[in-house]
Design an enzyme around this catalytic site. Structure first.
Site: not given
Length: 262
Positions: A124-125, A142
């Site tokens: 994520h991200d 992340g």
């Protein structure tokens, strides 16, 4: 020849998905709601797509690729976040690509012309630039940012919030827990450490001898001279007056949240 999507009869396509011209969807693939797949993309068998996900034209998903899954973050509470993929990327078998989180900006983003080989994971991200190669089992935690023309060897990975600068090279099994400056080669096997500059990669991309010499001089200032970072930075500022590449390196050093890998 029709430009209508070619969908295998065993594939499951949600009515809320949008498929561009010339898209092909293989056997047992699943495309969920709020997924947009751009023109000419090729989706192999058993791939799955969850939304919100936006995919540009010309991408290839070979087989069993999991695209746009929920972030592996306990703080995620179902809020709307996205995965955005650019153009002409290749995703090999069992690659996993997660959406972003609200706390990380809400978007995981992958640029253009990248190769992600089998079992690579983009969490994520993360932000991935252009023309990168992630070898088998590359793992990004992340919030990792990867620049352009980065090569990551097999079984290598990056700690959350790390940055990997343009033209860097991570050796096989290298695990990095700090920012990797542009042009830097990181040695493999367990905790990665700088091992010089990526000279061969720079030559292949058209860097002439003068540019490479300036980058080598900057590397020696940063890593070989034994200087404290503040003093090394002062010398780099002087070198940057005559080298845009050293200026790029210096700007990278000044822009991070995590410690520089040294």
């Amino acid at each position: 020849m029709s430009d209508a999507p070619r969908i295998h009869p065993t594939a499951a396509i949600d009515p809320g998905a949008r498929l561009g011209e010339g898209v092909s969807i293989g056997a047992f693939a699943v495309v969920g709601a709020d997924v947009e797949i751009g023109d000419g993309c090729q989706v192999g068998p058993h791939c799955s797509f969850a939304g919100p996900t936006r995919i540009g034209p010309g991408n290839r998903f070979i087989s069993h690729v999991a695209v746009g899954g929920e972030p592996q973050d306990k703080k995620f509470a179902g809020e709307r976040t996205e995965l955005v993929i650019g153009e002409r990327n290749v995703f090999r078998e069992f690659v996993t690509l997660n959406r972003g989180t609200a706390g990380g900006g809400g978007v995981t983003r992958i640029g253009d012309d990248n190769w992600l080989l089998a079992y690579s994971h983009v969490a994520h991200d993360c932000i991935v630039g252009d023309h990168c190669v992630f070898s088998n089992n590359t793992t990004l935690a992340g919030h990792v940012t990867v620049g352009d023309w980065v090569i990551i060897s097999g079984f290598a990975g990056a700690h959350q919030f790390c940055r990997i600068g343009d033209h860097a090279f991570l050796g096989m099994g290298a695990l990095v827990n700090g920012d990797v400056p542009p042009f830097t080669m990181v040695g493999g096997n367990s905790l990665g450490r700088p091992r010089g500059i990526n000279s061969e990669g720079l030559k292949r991309r058209g860097f002439d001898a003068e540019r490479i010499a300036a980058i080598k001089r900057a590397y020696r200032t940063l890593y070989v001279a034994g200087l404290p970072l503040a003093e090394a930075r002062q010398q780099l500022a002087t070198q940057a007056e005559s080298s845009a590449d050293v200026r790029h390196l210096l700007d990278f050093i000044d822009g991070g949240e995590r410690p520089l890998l040294r």
